[in-house]
Design a protein around this motif. Structure first.
Motif, PDB file in Angstrom:
ATOM      1  N   ARG A 355       0.810  -1.219   0.000  1.00 38.25           N
ATOM      2  CA  ARG A 355       0.000   0.000   0.000  1.00 38.25           C
ATOM      3  C   ARG A 355       0.844   1.271   0.000  1.00 38.25           C
ATOM      4  O   ARG A 355       0.354   2.333  -0.363  1.00 38.25           O
ATOM      5  CB  ARG A 355      -0.974  -0.035   1.177  1.00 38.25           C
ATOM      6  CG  ARG A 355      -1.984  -1.173   1.026  1.00 38.25           C
ATOM      7  CD  ARG A 355      -3.020  -1.201   2.101  1.00 38.25           C
ATOM      8  NE  ARG A 355      -3.900  -2.361   1.952  1.00 38.25           N
ATOM      9  CZ  ARG A 355      -5.011  -2.411   1.227  1.00 38.25           C
ATOM     10  NH1 ARG A 355      -5.405  -1.334   0.587  1.00 38.25           N
ATOM     11  NH2 ARG A 355      -5.739  -3.510   1.155  1.00 38.25           N
ATOM     12  N   SER A 401      -2.116 -10.586  -1.013  1.00 43.00           N
ATOM     13  CA  SER A 401      -2.783  -9.324  -0.704  1.00 43.00           C
ATOM     14  C   SER A 401      -2.089  -8.672   0.493  1.00 43.00           C
ATOM     15  O   SER A 401      -1.722  -9.364   1.449  1.00 43.00           O
ATOM     16  CB  SER A 401      -4.259  -9.572  -0.392  1.00 43.00           C
ATOM     17  OG  SER A 401      -4.933  -8.360  -0.119  1.00 43.00           O
ATOM     18  N   TRP A 402      -1.901  -7.361   0.425  1.00 44.95           N
ATOM     19  CA  TRP A 402      -1.267  -6.599   1.508  1.00 44.95           C
ATOM     20  C   TRP A 402      -2.350  -5.931   2.355  1.00 44.95           C
ATOM     21  O   TRP A 402      -3.302  -5.366   1.820  1.00 44.95           O
ATOM     22  CB  TRP A 402      -0.362  -5.503   0.955  1.00 44.95           C
ATOM     23  CG  TRP A 402       0.822  -5.975   0.178  1.00 44.95           C
ATOM     24  CD1 TRP A 402       0.825  -6.394  -1.122  1.00 44.95           C
ATOM     25  CD2 TRP A 402       2.180  -6.066   0.629  1.00 44.95           C
ATOM     26  NE1 TRP A 402       2.094  -6.727  -1.505  1.00 44.95           N
ATOM     27  CE2 TRP A 402       2.954  -6.539  -0.454  1.00 44.95           C
ATOM     28  CE3 TRP A 402       2.817  -5.772   1.833  1.00 44.95           C
ATOM     29  CZ2 TRP A 402       4.326  -6.735  -0.365  1.00 44.95           C
ATOM     30  CZ3 TRP A 402       4.195  -5.970   1.927  1.00 44.95           C
ATOM     31  CH2 TRP A 402       4.930  -6.456   0.847  1.00 44.95           C
ATOM     32  N   ASP A 403      -2.174  -5.960   3.678  1.00 40.46           N
ATOM     33  CA  ASP A 403      -3.094  -5.203   4.528  1.00 40.46           C
ATOM     34  C   ASP A 403      -2.497  -3.847   4.876  1.00 40.46           C
ATOM     35  O   ASP A 403      -1.388  -3.500   4.427  1.00 40.46           O
ATOM     36  CB  ASP A 403      -3.481  -5.997   5.786  1.00 40.46           C
ATOM     37  CG  ASP A 403      -2.303  -6.237   6.730  1.00 40.46           C
ATOM     38  OD1 ASP A 403      -1.284  -5.531   6.630  1.00 40.46           O
ATOM     39  OD2 ASP A 403      -2.410  -7.149   7.579  1.00 40.46           O
ATOM     40  N   TRP A 409      -0.751 -11.451   2.879  1.00 44.89           N
ATOM     41  CA  TRP A 409      -1.657 -12.575   3.092  1.00 44.89           C
ATOM     42  C   TRP A 409      -1.755 -13.392   1.807  1.00 44.89           C
ATOM     43  O   TRP A 409      -1.781 -12.835   0.705  1.00 44.89           O
ATOM     44  CB  TRP A 409      -3.052 -12.087   3.465  1.00 44.89           C
ATOM     45  CG  TRP A 409      -3.127 -11.389   4.788  1.00 44.89           C
ATOM     46  CD1 TRP A 409      -2.574 -10.184   5.118  1.00 44.89           C
ATOM     47  CD2 TRP A 409      -3.807 -11.857   5.955  1.00 44.89           C
ATOM     48  NE1 TRP A 409      -2.863  -9.873   6.416  1.00 44.89           N
ATOM     49  CE2 TRP A 409      -3.618 -10.875   6.967  1.00 44.89           C
ATOM     50  CE3 TRP A 409      -4.552 -12.994   6.241  1.00 44.89           C
ATOM     51  CZ2 TRP A 409      -4.159 -11.007   8.231  1.00 44.89           C
ATOM     52  CZ3 TRP A 409      -5.102 -13.131   7.508  1.00 44.89           C
ATOM     53  CH2 TRP A 409      -4.901 -12.156   8.499  1.00 44.89           C
ATOM     54  N   MET A 450      -7.504  -8.462   1.396  1.00 46.15           N
ATOM     55  CA  MET A 450      -7.531  -7.789   2.690  1.00 46.15           C
ATOM     56  C   MET A 450      -8.048  -6.359   2.541  1.00 46.15           C
ATOM     57  O   MET A 450      -7.734  -5.674   1.570  1.00 46.15           O
ATOM     58  CB  MET A 450      -6.128  -7.737   3.297  1.00 46.15           C
ATOM     59  CG  MET A 450      -5.669  -9.030   3.922  1.00 46.15           C
ATOM     60  SD  MET A 450      -6.680  -9.534   5.325  1.00 46.15           S
ATOM     61  CE  MET A 450      -6.492  -8.132   6.415  1.00 46.15           C
ATOM     62  N   SER A 451      -8.824  -5.914   3.517  1.00 49.65           N
ATOM     63  CA  SER A 451      -9.243  -4.510   3.533  1.00 49.65           C
ATOM     64  C   SER A 451      -8.062  -3.651   3.957  1.00 49.65           C
ATOM     65  O   SER A 451      -7.137  -4.119   4.638  1.00 49.65           O
ATOM     66  CB  SER A 451     -10.414  -4.319   4.498  1.00 49.65           C
ATOM     67  OG  SER A 451     -10.019  -4.632   5.826  1.00 49.65           O
ATOM     68  N   ASP A 453      -7.941  -1.383   6.158  1.00 48.22           N
ATOM     69  CA  ASP A 453      -7.870  -1.187   7.600  1.00 48.22           C
ATOM     70  C   ASP A 453      -7.329  -2.408   8.330  1.00 48.22           C
ATOM     71  O   ASP A 453      -7.016  -2.345   9.515  1.00 48.22           O
ATOM     72  CB  ASP A 453      -9.248  -0.818   8.154  1.00 48.22           C
ATOM     73  CG  ASP A 453     -10.342  -1.765   7.678  1.00 48.22           C
ATOM     74  OD1 ASP A 453     -10.226  -2.979   7.925  1.00 48.22           O
ATOM     75  OD2 ASP A 453     -11.314  -1.291   7.058  1.00 48.22           O
ATOM     76  N   GLY A 454      -7.226  -3.552   7.643  1.00 43.55           N
ATOM     77  CA  GLY A 454      -6.687  -4.756   8.255  1.00 43.55           C
ATOM     78  C   GLY A 454      -7.639  -5.468   9.192  1.00 43.55           C
ATOM     79  O   GLY A 454      -7.278  -6.480   9.798  1.00 43.55           O
ATOM     80  N   ILE A 457     -11.420  -9.372   6.030  1.00 45.49           N
ATOM     81  CA  ILE A 457     -10.822 -10.085   4.912  1.00 45.49           C
ATOM     82  C   ILE A 457     -11.939 -10.649   4.042  1.00 45.49           C
ATOM     83  O   ILE A 457     -12.963 -11.124   4.544  1.00 45.49           O
ATOM     84  CB  ILE A 457      -9.898 -11.215   5.419  1.00 45.49           C
ATOM     85  CG1 ILE A 457      -9.160 -11.889   4.262  1.00 45.49           C
ATOM     86  CG2 ILE A 457     -10.676 -12.246   6.237  1.00 45.49           C
ATOM     87  CD1 ILE A 457      -8.082 -12.871   4.718  1.00 45.49           C
ATOM     88  N   GLY A 590      -2.467  -2.982  -2.519  1.00 48.14           N
ATOM     89  CA  GLY A 590      -3.297  -3.648  -1.524  1.00 48.14           C
ATOM     90  C   GLY A 590      -3.412  -5.127  -1.743  1.00 48.14           C
ATOM     91  O   GLY A 590      -2.684  -5.769  -2.427  1.00 48.14           O
TER      92      GLY A 590
END
Length: 590
Positions: A355, A401-403, A409, A450-451, A453-454, A457, A590
């Motif tokens: 991100r 996917s990055w949080d 993830w 991932m959203s 905000d973490g 999911i 993201g």
């Protein structure tokens, strides 16, 4: 009927205009029991905020004991009443049955929950006196529990709003004084014509919904509410909203007050009818607590990463990671990123950009190796941070996917060792297997998103030959040792329940996702859905042939997709535009 003039095509839909307001009518004198039932059900679909007219169809005791705010049941075509009395029933009471197909419900927190089942409810009417010297009238003494209405009426009456709370921090040092907090959207529904601004403020003060409560926190004190006697709120001519609070907030300091005001500003920002630029909080005695403007609120809250997003990314025909301006013209020119990922030294099949746009995570062409590399000149690819034991390429790693905390993830689809993995800061030595509650042994995770905000999911899960979209809550439980955090995904709930098959998904805002899928017997569609399972109205997307991947940002940047036409994108107010004929793995950070 006109006998002259031209022909004009009109839409044959029977839906009422979303701007139409419905006013309920009170019961007529000497109305039949059937008329009373029909009138009551019609009154439930009105824009009366307190259901005052609907209560006139009830006996005095039933009107006092009826609590429409406790739940709203949404039926596909509305409730269908029919009498269940026998032909020789005495006129001391009448029984009616309500039936229909239930599709959703709002609970006492105004949270939406898809709920597909057969609905059956009972109404009982009795003859009661309504005035001295007047004949007895039919009134309902056993109303339904809450409100029952059709889906079309629900969409006309209610609107979805995001109320915002702060994510529970788990990273070391994230709780330091002055640190920016990440906001998490918590969608609820409020009535459009019943002062939605005031209702939104009340919902924020009431705290997060039960589903989200474990992973967020609020700055408002327990039992926070509007000051007694406050019925309605409205901004002044300068777009400043004054919010008078009760005594529970009297001891709040200036720093916490500003955080409270930021929650309100962000929540009202998502309300279409709101034009609030500044929030002023007052104590119970009328003294000023604090004021906060939008710019100051943005400084308090961790920015949404998409606000700084300048580029879209994908893999080109040479397996290089390339980027192009996210808001460029009709014919953007992709260019390779710096570092090993932009050189294409190894064939890759999927991609995720951090991100902060400084690193890339990618899965090898055979699906068995996961790499993380810096996007800077002269950086090296290095060794894979994880390997899958899958023998078939289709059974390897999903797209990573990055949080919002910088963790990667990914799901491993190895039939002998299916697992969901997270890599702290994208590092191999910080790998952790994540427990996913409520996921059967036969289920297989096909995609992970991932959203920002973490806290949540999105998972595409295949089971019994069908792929569905599930949203889970990401819980981080601290161990005894500092830095020891056990991560799990809890309380999965279905999103896009009307779709029989979901093939691609991407987060497209605080609580919104864009999905690619099809309904039973239908063609492939692209549509927006909410993470609570509801479907926003008036947000149709143009079709596209055979979409296999899709990417969206948290703001209004163009959608990016991989289809039969190659890499394409959808600028606001335009049709899909071709980018390159050969390319895969389109993504935003993201």
């Amino acid at each position: 009927m006109p006998d002259s003039g031209g022909l004009q095509s009109v839409e044959a839909s029977q839906r009422p205009d979303s701007q139409v307001r419905v006013f309920a009518l009170p019961p007529r004198d000497n109305a039949a029991a059937t008329t009373i039932v029909d009138g009551f059900l019609e009154a439930l679909t009105s824009d009366d905020p307190s259901y005052a007219v609907a209560r006139k169809y009830l006996t005095p005791k039933a009107a006092k004991d009826w609590h429409p705010e406790r739940q709203t049941l949404v039926l596909e075509d509305g409730p269908r009443p029919h009498s269940t009395d026998r032909a020789n029933a005495e006129e001391t009471g009448r029984n009616f049955e309500l039936t229909g197909t239930q599709v959703a419900r709002l609970d006492d927190e105004q949270a939406f929950q898809p709920d597909d089942r057969r609905y059956k409810g009972d109404l009982h009417l009795s003859l009661v006196a309504t005035g001295k010297g007047k004949p007895k009238q039919w009134r309902i003494d056993t109303p339904p529990h809450g409100v029952v209405l059709g889906k079309t009426d629900f969409q006309r009456i209610y609107q979805s709003v995001n109320k915002y709370y702060y994510a529970v921090d788990s990273a070391a040092g994230s709780g330091a004084a002055g640190a920016q907090k990440r906001l998490v959207a918590d969608p609820v529904f409020v009535r459009k014509w019943a002062d939605p601004l005031t209702e939104t403020v009340k919902e924020v003060l009431a705290g997060p919904t039960r589903w989200l409560n474990r992973v967020v926190t609020t700055s408002f004190p327990l039992k926070a509410a509007l000051r007694d006697g406050t019925r309605s709120l409205a901004p002044d001519d300068a777009n400043k909203l004054t919010v008078p609070l009760n005594k529970s907030a009297d001891s709040i300091g200036a720093a916490q007050c500003r955080k409270m005001a930021a929650q309100l500003l962000y929540s009202l920002r998502d309300l279409s009818s709101s034009s609030v630029d500044e929030v002023e909080l007052e104590r119970a005695d009328g003294r000023l607590m604090c004021t906060l403007k939008e710019g100051a609120a943005d400084a308090l809250v961790a920015p949404r990463y998409s606000e700084g997003t300048e580029y879209q990314y994908f893999l080109d025909a040479k397996s290089r990671v390339v980027r192009m301006p996210a808001s460029g013209g009709a014919h953007p020119s992709p260019e390779p990123v710096a570092g090993p990922m932009g050189e294409g030294e190894r064939r890759m099949r999927s991609l995720a950009i951090s991100r902060d746009q400084e690193r890339a995570a990618s899965v090898s062409g055979d699906g068995r190796a996961l790499f993380v590399a810096s996007m800077v000149t002269n950086a090296s690819l290095g060794d894979a941070i994880a390997h899958s034991g899958a023998k078939a390429e289709k059974d390897g790693f999903t797209t990573p996917s990055w949080d919002g905390q910088g963790d990667v993830w990914v799901a491993d689809r190895d039939p002998k060792n299916r697992r969901l993995l997270v890599f702290g800061q994208g590092q191999a030595d910080r790998m952790q297997e994540v427990r996913v509650d409520e996921l059967s042994d036969d289920a297989r995770i096909e995609a992970v998103k991932m959203s920002a905000d973490g806290a949540r999911i999105a998972l595409l899960v295949t089971e019994n030959g069908r792929t569905r979209l599930e949203i889970g809550r990401v819980e981080r439980d601290h161990g005894v040792t500092d830095g020891d955090v056990e991560i799990s995904v809890a309380d999965l709930r279905r999103a896009a329940p009307e779709m029989e098959e979901v093939t691609a998904v991407s987060w497209a805002g605080g609580s919104r996702l864009v999905v690619v899928g099809r309904e039973s017997g239908g063609l492939q569609q692209i549509r927006y859905v909410q993470c609570d399972g509801s479907t926003p109205t008036g947000q149709a997307l143009p079709g596209l042939t055979r979409v296999s991947e899709i990417a969206a940002s948290d703001t209004d940047l163009p959608l990016l997709a991989h289809s039969d036409d190659g890499i394409v994108r959808l600028p606001a107010g335009a049709a899909w535009q071709a980018v390159v004929k050969v390319g895969t793995a389109p993504v935003y950070p993201g």
